[in-house]
Design an enzyme around this catalytic site. Structure first.
Site, PDB file in Angstrom:
ATOM      1  N   SER A 274       0.817  -1.213   0.000  1.00 21.43           N
ATOM      2  CA  SER A 274       0.000   0.000   0.000  1.00 21.43           C
ATOM      3  C   SER A 274       0.849   1.260   0.000  1.00 21.43           C
ATOM      4  CB  SER A 274      -0.931  -0.005   1.221  1.00 21.43           C
ATOM      5  OG  SER A 274      -1.812  -1.099   1.179  1.00 21.43           O
ATOM      6  N   HIS A 339       0.102   3.401   4.714  1.00 20.40           N
ATOM      7  CA  HIS A 339      -0.701   4.089   3.708  1.00 20.40           C
ATOM      8  C   HIS A 339      -0.434   5.591   3.741  1.00 20.40           C
ATOM      9  CE1 HIS A 339      -2.723   0.289   4.576  1.00 20.40           C
ATOM     10  NE2 HIS A 339      -3.408   0.399   3.455  1.00 20.40           N
TER      11      HIS A 339
END
Length: 439
Positions: A274, A339
């Site tokens: 991610s 993230h």
């Protein structure tokens, strides 16, 4: 009348010819603007002239540009392809603010654009050509850049980097799926985080884990969302900007993700790509927003909304998993901070890398500023990982050897009569695990 110093001999090398053309265009640079009479503008003094009137002005005032250079200049001046040229844009083109596309066109010498119209007006294109044109409109905000890209793209080399990373991620997932006999939420298996790839704070001294964690995913839902965004955004960006630029953004996002976790969520492991995916997607979305009027991709608002929805769903899944009760309480579930690290890389370094696909990175001062800030962050995070855990007396979860030992020492057994202590083997196993959790 041009003087003899501008003439390029027929036998001269391409480099000499390019330099001579560069010298020729410097004559234009010394003049701020071409003389324009007030009547050359429209009666309402809107500050715009038509492209045809601009062409007539260049011819009337004795401009000596080659025809292909003239077409480049016209296309650059009429960036919106609406048939009107802003006077200030014209001034910028002839001054030091002239765009890199025009500089490159001058140095290209005899290279010519294929047609003077907009790229979208091309007819008779094959399937591959239509795909290249579609990608040009998806990723590049200026018509002249789209034309140069469409004219020069040869699919050699192909977009191999993102495809290779995706194939490797699928292969690792399949391997662990067969080994653990688990395809959904693999991270809940006691053997999942004991491999050589995921990042774990107890194993932070093994430096490769700060990058290798990207090849492992918490489950099929995690892998599926990352693959979708990685292929739909990463492959077109690689086709336009090349493997070097996209690889730089991707690797920086992955590294920033694991380092951000090691600084802000010090006890949690990390898995998933991610960080790199969010770096690419956020950089692309920011580039679209910054060049909104120039982006000609269809349904751009809908596409942006769908990308944000996919990112939000994947991020929400990661947050939910982080705070969900873990299968093994001493060790928390993987962190979601990676993230956010990827997004920060995309909005800073990634935007600069993707903003101008022609200009070399070493020529961009803003790139070096953001890259220096990124290196400073990496250096600070390394020192943090070396000293902060002991200074802050952070209690890390135990390694997984003890969990594996307990699991293998007391595997689940069928029901048996209780022994003298009143506990069968299943009870002993439950008691051992209970003591382990209490500790």
């Amino acid at each position: 009348m041009p003087d003899a110093s501008r003439d390029v001999p027929v036998h001269s090398s391409p480099a000499v010819a390019a330099n001579a053309e560069g010298d020729e265009i410097e004559v234009l640079e010394s003049i701020d603007v071409l003389p324009v009479a007030p009547e050359d503008f429209d009666s309402e003094s809107s500050g715009f002239i038509s492209t045809e009137r601009f062409r007539d002005l260049l011819a009337a005032h004795g401009s000596e540009l080659d025809p292909h250079k003239l077409e480049v200049l016209l296309a650059l001046a009429d960036g919106n392809a609406d048939g009107k040229i802003c006077y200030q844009d014209f001034v910028n083109l002839l001054s030091n603010k002239r765009s890199n596309s025009f500089r490159r066109a001058i140095l290209q010498g005899s290279r010519q654009l294929k047609g003077a119209g907009a790229l979208g007006e091309e007819v008779g294109l094959g399937l591959s050509q239509r795909l290249v044109r579609h990608i040009a409109y998806e990723t590049l905000p200026r018509e002249i850049d789209r034309k140069w890209y469409f004219d020069s793209y040869t699919c050699c080399p192909p977009p191999w980097l993102i495809l290779a990373i995706t194939i490797a991620e699928v292969a690792v997932f399949m391997y662990y799926g067969l080994q653990l006999d688990r395809w959904v939420l693999q991270v809940s298996s006691p053997h999942f985080l004991r491999g050589p790839l995921p990042y774990h704070p107890q194993l932070r001294i093994q430096a490769w884990r700060y990058l290798s964690y990207a090849f492992m995913h918490a489950g099929i839902e995690h892998l599926g969302l990352n693959m979708a965004m990685q292929l739909l955004v990463g492959v077109p960006l690689e086709m336009v900007h090349g493997a070097l630029r996209i690889g730089l953004v991707y690797v920086c996002g992955v590294l920033a993700g694991s380092l951000a976790v090691s600084v802000t969520d010090m006890t949690a492991p990390v898995v998933g790509s991610s960080g790199g995916v969010y770096a690419l997607v956020s950089a692309h979305l920011a580039n679209v927003v910054m060049n909104w009027s120039g982006m000609k991709c269809q349904f751009k608002l809908f596409r942006m909304a769908m990308a944000l929805v996919c990112m939000s769903v994947e991020f929400g899944r990661a947050v939910w998993l982080r705070f969900y009760p873990p299968a093994f309480p001493p060790c928390p579930n993987p962190s979601f901070v990676a993230h956010l690290g990827g997004v920060m890389v995309g909005l800073t370094l990634g935007v600069v890398v993707l903003q101008n696909y022609e200009q070399r990175l070493q020529e961009q001062s803003l790139f070096w500023i953001f890259f220096s800030v990124y290196l400073l962050f990496v250096l600070c995070a390394v020192f943090w990982n070396v000293f902060a855990y002991s200074l802050l007396d952070v209690r890390l979860p135990p390694l997984f050897e003890l969990q594996r030992w307990l699991h293998e020492l007391h595997p689940p057994q069928p029901h048996r009569p209780p022994n003298k202590s009143g506990l069968n083997s299943a009870g002993l196993h439950a008691k051992s695990v209970g003591l382990f959790r209490e500790n």
